[in-house]
Design a protein around this motif. Sequence first.
Motif, PDB file in Angstrom:
ATOM      1  N   PRO A   1      28.437  22.837  22.179  1.00  0.00           N
ATOM      2  CA  PRO A   1      27.862  21.422  21.915  1.00  0.00           C
ATOM      3  C   PRO A   1      28.765  20.535  23.311  1.00  0.00           C
ATOM      4  O   PRO A   1      28.967  20.789  24.144  1.00  0.00           O
ATOM      5  CB  PRO A   1      28.522  20.542  20.896  1.00  0.00           C
ATOM      6  N   ASP A   2      27.647  19.566  23.079  1.00  0.00           N
ATOM      7  CA  ASP A   2      28.146  18.604  24.487  1.00  0.00           C
ATOM      8  C   ASP A   2      29.441  18.252  24.855  1.00  0.00           C
ATOM      9  O   ASP A   2      29.864  17.918  23.437  1.00  0.00           O
ATOM     10  CB  ASP A   2      26.832  17.089  24.146  1.00  0.00           C
ATOM     11  N   ARG A   3      29.586  17.759  26.101  1.00  0.00           N
ATOM     12  CA  ARG A   3      31.329  17.985  25.668  1.00  0.00           C
ATOM     13  C   ARG A   3      31.823  16.601  26.891  1.00  0.00           C
ATOM     14  O   ARG A   3      30.777  17.155  28.033  1.00  0.00           O
ATOM     15  CB  ARG A   3      32.261  19.234  25.768  1.00  0.00           C
ATOM     16  N   THR A   4      33.264  16.250  27.129  1.00  0.00           N
ATOM     17  CA  THR A   4      33.235  15.654  28.828  1.00  0.00           C
ATOM     18  C   THR A   4      34.512  16.332  28.558  1.00  0.00           C
ATOM     19  O   THR A   4      35.731  16.299  27.307  1.00  0.00           O
ATOM     20  CB  THR A   4      33.060  13.844  28.279  1.00  0.00           C
ATOM     21  N   ALA A   5      35.562  16.217  30.165  1.00  0.00           N
ATOM     22  CA  ALA A   5      36.540  16.369  29.988  1.00  0.00           C
ATOM     23  C   ALA A   5      37.312  15.464  29.181  1.00  0.00           C
ATOM     24  O   ALA A   5      37.272  13.959  29.667  1.00  0.00           O
ATOM     25  CB  ALA A   5      36.341  15.905  31.241  1.00  0.00           C
ATOM     26  N   PRO A   6      38.623  15.544  28.874  1.00  0.00           N
ATOM     27  CA  PRO A   6      39.604  14.979  28.179  1.00  0.00           C
ATOM     28  C   PRO A   6      40.326  13.854  29.592  1.00  0.00           C
ATOM     29  O   PRO A   6      40.928  14.520  30.591  1.00  0.00           O
ATOM     30  CB  PRO A   6      40.444  15.201  27.371  1.00  0.00           C
ATOM     31  N   ARG A   7      40.691  12.587  29.164  1.00  0.00           N
ATOM     32  CA  ARG A   7      41.748  12.174  30.152  1.00  0.00           C
ATOM     33  C   ARG A   7      42.907  12.534  30.350  1.00  0.00           C
ATOM     34  O   ARG A   7      43.544  12.997  32.098  1.00  0.00           O
ATOM     35  CB  ARG A   7      42.039  11.007  29.861  1.00  0.00           C
ATOM     36  N   GLU A   8      43.696  13.493  29.379  1.00  0.00           N
ATOM     37  CA  GLU A   8      44.585  14.163  29.712  1.00  0.00           C
ATOM     38  C   GLU A   8      44.307  15.963  28.879  1.00  0.00           C
ATOM     39  O   GLU A   8      43.963  15.877  27.617  1.00  0.00           O
ATOM     40  CB  GLU A   8      45.866  13.632  28.819  1.00  0.00           C
ATOM     41  N   TRP A   9      45.085  16.803  29.427  1.00  0.00           N
ATOM     42  CA  TRP A   9      44.340  18.067  28.994  1.00  0.00           C
ATOM     43  C   TRP A   9      45.352  18.581  27.864  1.00  0.00           C
ATOM     44  O   TRP A   9      47.098  19.036  28.645  1.00  0.00           O
ATOM     45  CB  TRP A   9      43.815  18.983  30.224  1.00  0.00           C
ATOM     46  N   PRO A  10      45.421  18.917  26.644  1.00  0.00           N
ATOM     47  CA  PRO A  10      45.915  18.823  25.730  1.00  0.00           C
ATOM     48  C   PRO A  10      46.705  20.545  25.941  1.00  0.00           C
ATOM     49  O   PRO A  10      46.227  21.712  26.552  1.00  0.00           O
ATOM     50  CB  PRO A  10      45.374  19.069  24.389  1.00  0.00           C
ATOM     51  N   SER A  11      47.934  20.650  25.739  1.00  0.00           N
ATOM     52  CA  SER A  11      48.011  22.635  26.031  1.00  0.00           C
ATOM     53  C   SER A  11      47.761  24.067  25.082  1.00  0.00           C
ATOM     54  O   SER A  11      47.710  23.319  24.114  1.00  0.00           O
ATOM     55  CB  SER A  11      49.788  22.423  25.848  1.00  0.00           C
ATOM     56  N   VAL A  12      47.861  24.670  25.736  1.00  0.00           N
ATOM     57  CA  VAL A  12      46.871  25.643  24.978  1.00  0.00           C
ATOM     58  C   VAL A  12      47.695  27.340  25.153  1.00  0.00           C
ATOM     59  O   VAL A  12      48.618  27.013  25.902  1.00  0.00           O
ATOM     60  CB  VAL A  12      45.317  25.913  25.223  1.00  0.00           C
ATOM     61  N   CYS A  13      48.233  27.703  23.759  1.00  0.00           N
ATOM     62  CA  CYS A  13      48.686  29.318  24.319  1.00  0.00           C
ATOM     63  C   CYS A  13      47.520  30.049  23.669  1.00  0.00           C
ATOM     64  O   CYS A  13      46.506  29.483  22.584  1.00  0.00           O
ATOM     65  CB  CYS A  13      49.507  29.424  23.006  1.00  0.00           C
ATOM     66  N   VAL A  14      47.578  31.582  24.296  1.00  0.00           N
ATOM     67  CA  VAL A  14      46.384  32.145  23.974  1.00  0.00           C
ATOM     68  C   VAL A  14      46.941  33.337  23.710  1.00  0.00           C
ATOM     69  O   VAL A  14      48.348  34.112  24.097  1.00  0.00           O
ATOM     70  CB  VAL A  14      45.558  32.586  25.149  1.00  0.00           C
ATOM     71  N   VAL A  15      46.985  33.607  22.132  1.00  0.00           N
ATOM     72  CA  VAL A  15      47.175  35.250  21.721  1.00  0.00           C
ATOM     73  C   VAL A  15      46.265  36.310  21.338  1.00  0.00           C
ATOM     74  O   VAL A  15      45.205  36.089  21.070  1.00  0.00           O
ATOM     75  CB  VAL A  15      47.638  34.635  20.189  1.00  0.00           C
ATOM     76  N   VAL A  16      46.782  36.879  22.223  1.00  0.00           N
ATOM     77  CA  VAL A  16      45.192  38.463  21.558  1.00  0.00           C
ATOM     78  C   VAL A  16      46.573  39.474  21.372  1.00  0.00           C
ATOM     79  O   VAL A  16      47.787  40.172  22.046  1.00  0.00           O
ATOM     80  CB  VAL A  16      45.506  39.055  23.289  1.00  0.00           C
ATOM     81  N   PRO A  17      46.593  39.802  20.057  1.00  0.00           N
ATOM     82  CA  PRO A  17      46.578  41.158  19.389  1.00  0.00           C
ATOM     83  C   PRO A  17      45.831  42.808  20.133  1.00  0.00           C
ATOM     84  O   PRO A  17      44.489  42.019  20.336  1.00  0.00           O
ATOM     85  CB  PRO A  17      45.927  41.185  18.186  1.00  0.00           C
ATOM     86  N   ALA A  18      46.610  43.029  20.862  1.00  0.00           N
ATOM     87  CA  ALA A  18      46.256  44.372  21.334  1.00  0.00           C
ATOM     88  C   ALA A  18      46.986  46.362  20.827  1.00  0.00           C
ATOM     89  O   ALA A  18      48.018  45.857  20.597  1.00  0.00           O
ATOM     90  CB  ALA A  18      45.927  44.395  22.723  1.00  0.00           C
ATOM     91  N   ARG A  19      45.746  46.601  19.949  1.00  0.00           N
ATOM     92  CA  ARG A  19      46.476  48.459  19.934  1.00  0.00           C
ATOM     93  C   ARG A  19      45.546  49.242  21.034  1.00  0.00           C
ATOM     94  O   ARG A  19      44.107  49.351  20.658  1.00  0.00           O
ATOM     95  CB  ARG A  19      46.270  48.005  18.253  1.00  0.00           C
ATOM     96  N   ASP A  20      46.110  50.142  21.609  1.00  0.00           N
ATOM     97  CA  ASP A  20      45.509  51.315  22.132  1.00  0.00           C
ATOM     98  C   ASP A  20      44.604  50.397  23.280  1.00  0.00           C
ATOM     99  O   ASP A  20      42.972  50.839  22.680  1.00  0.00           O
ATOM    100  CB  ASP A  20      45.102  52.349  21.472  1.00  0.00           C
ATOM    101  N   GLU A  21      44.679  49.381  23.668  1.00  0.00           N
ATOM    102  CA  GLU A  21      43.940  48.890  24.580  1.00  0.00           C
ATOM    103  C   GLU A  21      43.301  49.269  26.294  1.00  0.00           C
ATOM    104  O   GLU A  21      42.961  48.374  27.401  1.00  0.00           O
ATOM    105  CB  GLU A  21      43.466  47.311  24.189  1.00  0.00           C
ATOM    106  N   ALA A  22      44.469  50.417  26.475  1.00  0.00           N
ATOM    107  CA  ALA A  22      44.767  50.236  28.225  1.00  0.00           C
ATOM    108  C   ALA A  22      42.833  50.418  28.640  1.00  0.00           C
ATOM    109  O   ALA A  22      42.713  50.394  29.705  1.00  0.00           O
ATOM    110  CB  ALA A  22      45.096  51.996  28.140  1.00  0.00           C
ATOM    111  N   ALA A  23      41.973  51.096  28.150  1.00  0.00           N
ATOM    112  CA  ALA A  23      40.965  51.263  28.992  1.00  0.00           C
ATOM    113  C   ALA A  23      39.939  49.841  28.424  1.00  0.00           C
ATOM    114  O   ALA A  23      39.291  49.963  29.649  1.00  0.00           O
ATOM    115  CB  ALA A  23      39.853  52.079  27.871  1.00  0.00           C
ATOM    116  N   VAL A  24      40.630  49.261  28.500  1.00  0.00           N
ATOM    117  CA  VAL A  24      39.118  48.158  28.710  1.00  0.00           C
ATOM    118  C   VAL A  24      40.026  46.929  28.986  1.00  0.00           C
ATOM    119  O   VAL A  24      39.769  46.006  29.531  1.00  0.00           O
ATOM    120  CB  VAL A  24      38.484  47.162  27.188  1.00  0.00           C
TER     121      VAL A  24
END
Length: 397
Positions: free
Chosen positions: A39-62
């Motif tokens: 949806p329509d969006r504008t950049a915030p004045r202060e960008w919040p902190s984000v943590c990216v969580v990636v579960p991975a099982r036998d994913e060496a190929a990709v």
Amino acid sequence: MGKTAHVSAIVWIAALSLAAWLWLLLCQGFFWRTDIRLPDRTAPREWPSVCVVVPARDEAAVLPASLPSLLAQDYPGPAEVFLVDDGSRDGTGDLAHALAARHGGLPLTVDSPGEPPAGWTGKLWAVRHGISLARAREPEYLLLTDADIAHTPDSLRELVAAARTGGFDAVSQMARLRVESPWERLVVPAFVYFFAQLYPFRRIGRRGARTAAAAGGCVLLRAETAERARIPDAIRQAVIDDVALARAVKGAGGHIWLGLADRVDSVRPYPTLHDLWRMVSRSAYAQLRHSPALLLGTVLGLALVYLVPPLAVLFGLAAGSAPTAVCGALAWLVMAGTYIPMLRHYRQPLWLAPLLPFTAFLYLLMTVDSAVQHYRGRGAAWKGRTYARPDAVADEG
């Protein structure tokens, strides 16, 4: 007299199929439209902190095609990636370290939670561990993304801007799946089309609407909302975890959004029908809550909506019943017409649209096979693990 009654019954069935398609066309949240993007969006004045969580099982190929895209995010605020190695046997964790050393970018932590306890799916146990690691950084948002998902450099920035601007607690995008092999071209766009038919995207984003769904490959989630909704503990047994997550967030009063992605792609190949069959059948019966009644209703519904139109055309022409042929042809036309936008989204030839009944028949067989495998004790099997029904786990406990 008997033959006339038989033909009359077929006419009524064909007419019912046409009525079902007219209802789907006009009353099912315009599910067939593919213009539901961020949806329509504008950049915030202060960008919040984000943590990216990636579960991975036998994913060496990709992983070489996906992890560098996460590390290369040009996010203006604090961001960090946590890859949780869920008992991989192919060197996924070591490869992640090597890719981070080679490509640089966002900080990467690789850790493993060990085998999941009874009552947990492996993926959600890994997600739980990743969220626990992330909480030490006190992020405002969590990005839950699968190991086979590649992001353009501005993906995280656009997700956060959309969440902040729209006041969403969860923003999820349906990744563009791979469509390179002939079977992928036939089956994959239909998979997304059927999903949107079950969970119309327009309804999901409305406040107060009961429809709830997400696409597990890309979910930006407000950390406070995740804690309030007890994510992932509240859905620890869910095989179809993305829909369960969305329901938990909505149940906790959260506002969610789901749409098609422009910046998020799945790099996992499904080159053969066998690969696609496994992908669908492993969770189809779980989607039906392991209910024989729901399975029967689904089979009958798929037959009425998708199989009756072409069969009515053939029967009408063979029996000289114009009403049967006309009703079948009109229903088939509406079906193909609603499928065209999804084919265009996936840049596929439009001649695939009339083949949707055949694809739906394949999905019907996959769903039945999912139930058969479940009762043989091999249901919901994925990467060396088989998950029992939630009530079976509770009984054992």
